[in-house]
Write a protein that holds these residues in place. Sequence first.
Motif, short mmCIF file in Angstrom:
data_model
loop_
_atom_site.label_atom_id
_atom_site.label_comp_id
_atom_site.label_asym_id
_atom_site.label_seq_id
_atom_site.Cartn_x
_atom_site.Cartn_y
_atom_site.Cartn_z
N ILE A 1 -3.61 6.70 -3.24
CA ILE A 1 -3.30 5.45 -2.55
C ILE A 1 -3.22 4.36 -3.61
O ILE A 1 -4.20 4.11 -4.33
CB ILE A 1 -4.39 5.09 -1.52
N THR B 1 -6.02 -3.60 5.54
CA THR B 1 -5.07 -2.64 6.11
C THR B 1 -5.56 -1.21 5.90
O THR B 1 -5.53 -0.38 6.83
CB THR B 1 -3.68 -2.81 5.46
N LEU B 2 -6.02 -0.92 4.70
CA LEU B 2 -6.49 0.42 4.40
C LEU B 2 -7.71 0.79 5.25
O LEU B 2 -7.81 1.92 5.76
CB LEU B 2 -6.83 0.52 2.92
N LEU C 1 -6.85 -4.15 1.37
CA LEU C 1 -8.04 -3.37 1.75
C LEU C 1 -8.27 -3.43 3.26
O LEU C 1 -8.70 -2.44 3.86
CB LEU C 1 -9.27 -3.88 1.01
N ILE D 1 0.90 5.13 0.03
CA ILE D 1 0.08 6.32 0.28
C ILE D 1 0.93 7.55 0.07
O ILE D 1 1.90 7.79 0.81
CB ILE D 1 -0.49 6.30 1.71
N ILE E 1 -2.51 0.41 -4.40
CA ILE E 1 -2.38 -0.95 -3.88
C ILE E 1 -1.78 -1.83 -4.96
O ILE E 1 -2.26 -1.84 -6.10
CB ILE E 1 -3.75 -1.51 -3.46
N VAL F 1 0.87 -1.17 0.00
CA VAL F 1 0.00 0.00 0.00
C VAL F 1 0.90 1.22 0.00
O VAL F 1 1.68 1.42 0.94
CB VAL F 1 -0.93 0.03 1.24
#
Length: 753
Positions: A107, A123-124, A121, A102, A109, A100
């Motif tokens: 963002i 984690t996000l 996702l 950022i 992935i 990921v």
Amino acid sequence: MQRFLLMFSVLFSSLFFTQTRLNLIPYPQKIEFQKGTFIIPENFKLDENLPVKETAYFKKRTAGMFTFSSGKKDEGVHLVNALFTPQSVIDQQKKEKYSVDISTKSIIISSNTDHGYFLALQTLIQLLEQYKDSGKIPAMKIEDEPKFAWRGMHLDVCRHFFTVAEVKQYIDYLAMYKLNTFHWHLTDDQGWRIEIKKYPKLTQIGSKRKESMIGAYVDNTFDGKPYGPYFYTQDQIKKVVKYAQERHITVVPEIEMPGHALAALSAYPELACTKGPFEPATKWGVFDDVFCPKEETFTFLENVLDEVIQLFPSKYIHIGGDECPKTRWKECPYCQELIKKNNLKGEHGLQSYFIHRIEKYVNSKGRKIIGWDEILEGGLAPNAAVMSWTGIKGGVEAAKTGHFAVMTPGAYCYFDHYQGDPATEPNAFGGFTPLDKVYSYNPIPKELNAEQSKYILGVQANLWTEYILDFKQVQYMIFPRLFALSEVGWGTSDPNNYKEFEERVIHEFKHLDKLGVNYAKSIYNVSGKVIPSENGVAYELSTSQDQNGIRYTLNGKDPEANASIYKNPIPVSKSMTIKSAYFENGQLKSAISSQTFTISKTTGKKITLLEQPSENYSFGGAFTLVDGIVGNQKQLGKTWLGFQGKDVVATIDFGQKAQFSEVYFNTLDNKGSWIHFAKSAQVFVSDNGTDFKLIKEIAKDEILSSKGKIRLNVGGQNAKYLKVRIENAGIIPAGNPGADSKAWLFIDEIGVN
């Protein structure tokens, strides 16, 4: 390989976030913080080429945080070429690898597969939950992948049943914290929970029982209420499997054999060694009536497995194999002839024969079997995997012989054990497995070298539901311990930094609150630990909160806000009851913990054991027997030591000669759990620690008449050393649950007056 971009309408911020610990569970393998921040937008702009199912899941999980729109490259969405290894050559862990990235504007992935994207996702979502109030996320790059391929949770739906909606909710919990395997325990003595169209009586008869045991096992009481019929139709199972697949969870079904078969035998008694009649069990425990290894039994099981395999696409089919008493096989002419005909090594060889037959059939269908430790009995089937539950021995043996193993030892991974002070917890099966103990587990046994360690597939926790009556209690028993399991399986747990993990757990409670999850708050409670002190023992109190908030009393009264403030371990030189609790701003914030001490001349003295207790029941080690705490006979929690098949030989050093006339200890009888009173006990004394003299002996009849509360008058003694030998009952006799297995011996405290 897939690389995905999530693009937002953002405002640039030059604020530089210094590196900080994120509230992520499980914690990623690598995080690199960068300059700047990503402003969380009101409108979340998604690349229209993102995987549909996973992105729909993301939208559902973040509903209410922002609105969504989609866009193409010329609308500000940047498509990026593949960077990761091609999917055709990656193993399971690499399939779950992701990153990921950022930045201040987007963002991104990256992953090998939709599964990796899905994990990213998770984690996000946690990052968005953490930073939604501030409205901005620090710029960073996370590179992550799991250590273990099998990260599982088990659910027993036989002792108590849970609806399809509840099972789906359970699967959601696994997905949220990056577990990838759901072990569904579908058949047992107390209920058959899966529809088999070829054998309708399995659910017509086997899915219900006339009543259920309630309360502590030793009470032997029942509710008198019919339970069931409860089972899942094949259509319902298909829906659960599909639901799990959408969350990248593999569902592994368990069909118990050759033991734990009473529900099936109730429907089809001709599959047993005796004529019956049988009924689904109303008690918990292990029962003598098991599948008879005759041809019609194998035909039945093969037909059942045919339907199971059609429903579950998992690589492994779990066939149980545990706790199979050999009593009926020993008495069965057919079984004895089969042993002779095939030159098998007794009934254990017959168990191996049974498992080999089933494995060969399952392999012919393109699948593999996995089973509990006991499938090792008589020799492991060629392609079988082992689920190591009685300890680590089964996993070690499997790995050393080139077989895969999943580690799930009861001492660390049985979530039906108590997780806090048993006196303040709902009734549980027994044992004591708090959050920090789960977190301390390393699935790779030290007995294995690097090559052998490759056969450890991963780790799993089990939830047996004898004492779990509803789904709220399921939630209570798995949370927060599931967090620890998640991080252990991911490979980023650090027991030396447990307090930091505990802080992340407490932060994650906010998310559970939002979801309405009934999680255990045991870590908020004041916990007590008995430690040796100069004059005997001391009671050390701790809490996950501010230590200055602990209040306690020594007179047995409940503490109030103005009670004594805890600062140092409390000396315990006489019998007393210490009560403690955590207060914040004058308000009680925890359960009130209570501990009664019964002080004797052995309290706090040096003690050694010839044989060590089972890891499942070893909290505090040998010191537990001289810590001044007499165990509760209804709660096999942290105050008891358990020994399977071993005698207790304890030597206590008084430090100097001590006068005494009574020796006492308690032992338990709980045959349904294979726990038996001691067979005999002897007391010895010595002045030099080498030459011991027998001063008292007690036989089984006296132990039985005392109901396990042993008080021995040894006359006037004056000795420096005391040795107590408490004899295990040995092999459980026929007619008892667990016949032919090693009995358990439980001891709580060895005291003298």
